[in-house]
Design a protein around this motif. Sequence first.
Motif, PDB file in Angstrom:
ATOM      1  N   TYR A  15       0.830  -1.212   0.000  1.00  0.00           N
ATOM      2  CA  TYR A  15       0.000   0.000   0.000  1.00  0.00           C
ATOM      3  C   TYR A  15       0.862   1.258   0.000  1.00  0.00           C
ATOM      4  N   TRP A  16       1.972   1.237   0.710  1.00  0.00           N
ATOM      5  CA  TRP A  16       2.869   2.401   0.684  1.00  0.00           C
ATOM      6  C   TRP A  16       3.512   2.554  -0.700  1.00  0.00           C
ATOM      7  N   TRP A  17       3.766   1.454  -1.362  1.00  0.00           N
ATOM      8  CA  TRP A  17       4.291   1.520  -2.732  1.00  0.00           C
ATOM      9  C   TRP A  17       3.270   2.174  -3.658  1.00  0.00           C
ATOM     10  N   PHE A  18       2.032   1.733  -3.593  1.00  0.00           N
ATOM     11  CA  PHE A  18       0.995   2.377  -4.390  1.00  0.00           C
ATOM     12  C   PHE A  18       0.901   3.867  -4.054  1.00  0.00           C
ATOM     13  N   SER A  19       0.910   4.187  -2.772  1.00  0.00           N
ATOM     14  CA  SER A  19       0.808   5.581  -2.340  1.00  0.00           C
ATOM     15  C   SER A  19       1.901   6.433  -2.957  1.00  0.00           C
ATOM     16  N   SER A  20       3.132   5.915  -2.972  1.00  0.00           N
ATOM     17  CA  SER A  20       4.262   6.684  -3.507  1.00  0.00           C
ATOM     18  C   SER A  20       4.103   6.966  -4.997  1.00  0.00           C
ATOM     19  N   ASP A 134      -8.327  13.631   1.174  1.00  0.00           N
ATOM     20  CA  ASP A 134      -8.990  12.579   0.388  1.00  0.00           C
ATOM     21  C   ASP A 134      -8.212  12.225  -0.876  1.00  0.00           C
ATOM     22  N   HIS A 135      -6.963  12.671  -0.967  1.00  0.00           N
ATOM     23  CA  HIS A 135      -6.085  12.265  -2.072  1.00  0.00           C
ATOM     24  C   HIS A 135      -5.755  10.784  -1.904  1.00  0.00           C
ATOM     25  N   ILE A 136      -5.710  10.055  -3.001  1.00  0.00           N
ATOM     26  CA  ILE A 136      -5.497   8.604  -2.942  1.00  0.00           C
ATOM     27  C   ILE A 136      -4.197   8.252  -2.232  1.00  0.00           C
ATOM     28  N   ALA A 137      -3.151   9.037  -2.417  1.00  0.00           N
ATOM     29  CA  ALA A 137      -1.867   8.736  -1.775  1.00  0.00           C
ATOM     30  C   ALA A 137      -1.981   8.818  -0.259  1.00  0.00           C
ATOM     31  N   ILE A 138      -2.762   9.769   0.245  1.00  0.00           N
ATOM     32  CA  ILE A 138      -2.930   9.937   1.690  1.00  0.00           C
ATOM     33  C   ILE A 138      -3.779   8.804   2.257  1.00  0.00           C
ATOM     34  N   GLU A 139      -4.844   8.431   1.544  1.00  0.00           N
ATOM     35  CA  GLU A 139      -5.690   7.338   2.008  1.00  0.00           C
ATOM     36  C   GLU A 139      -4.901   6.030   2.083  1.00  0.00           C
ATOM     37  N   LEU A 140      -4.078   5.772   1.075  1.00  0.00           N
ATOM     38  CA  LEU A 140      -3.292   4.540   1.066  1.00  0.00           C
ATOM     39  C   LEU A 140      -2.197   4.559   2.127  1.00  0.00           C
ATOM     40  N   ASP A 141      -1.620   5.721   2.378  1.00  0.00           N
ATOM     41  CA  ASP A 141      -0.616   5.843   3.433  1.00  0.00           C
ATOM     42  C   ASP A 141      -1.249   5.557   4.792  1.00  0.00           C
TER      43      ASP A 141
END
Length: 217
Positions: A15-20, A134-141
């Motif tokens: 999930y952190w990889w996706f977020s990055s 609500d940015h996808i990177a923040i949600e995934l982080d």
Amino acid sequence: MQELKAFNEKRAEIYWWFSSLFAKELTEAELEQYQSPAIRGFLAGLGENPTLKPAVDRLVDALNRQIDREDGQLELAADFCDLFLKSDKESALPYASMYVGTTGLLHDEPANEMDALLTKHGVAVNQDLNEPADHIAIELDLLGNMIIRSNELEQERHLNDALLEQEAFIRQHILNWVPKFAAKSQTLDSFGFYSSVASLLVAFLELDCNYLVGEES
């Protein structure tokens, strides 16, 4: 429990990889890493799952074509900008508020909900990412942090409760809009790197939810 916690660490890393990838453009050095045996092996491992294989194959194909792309890093950075940073009509904006609700307009409720959840779980947003919550990177982080925090629990029933909480979070705050975001990405991303990442994210989220509620996939 230890085997589950080790698996949780892998889930959080993914999930952190996706977020990055959704947080910012890849640098030249980061892009070079995507041609390394380590990352190619990681992708091959994901592709061993039939649910993930179609999106992984598309991502690997894009990476293979990226090698021969003239000014490759600049071109991929332009893809990122075109896909995620322009207007709603021109881009697949990576905010829940663009897809949740019936108005189709940017509104504050999803960001406010995420702000409350970030506070609840004691997770601070990277200040370099100057985006609404609500940015996808923040949600995934946040999801990655929820997973790692759950590994601190010592009783199996508490850990099981935490897994169900993660499944509810994914369903209520990510899968309620990311499939629409991914579908829009498909229509706008001619090269295919970021749209394949979005498709892979949706497939992984669905697979993860099945795992969290104990369903075989």
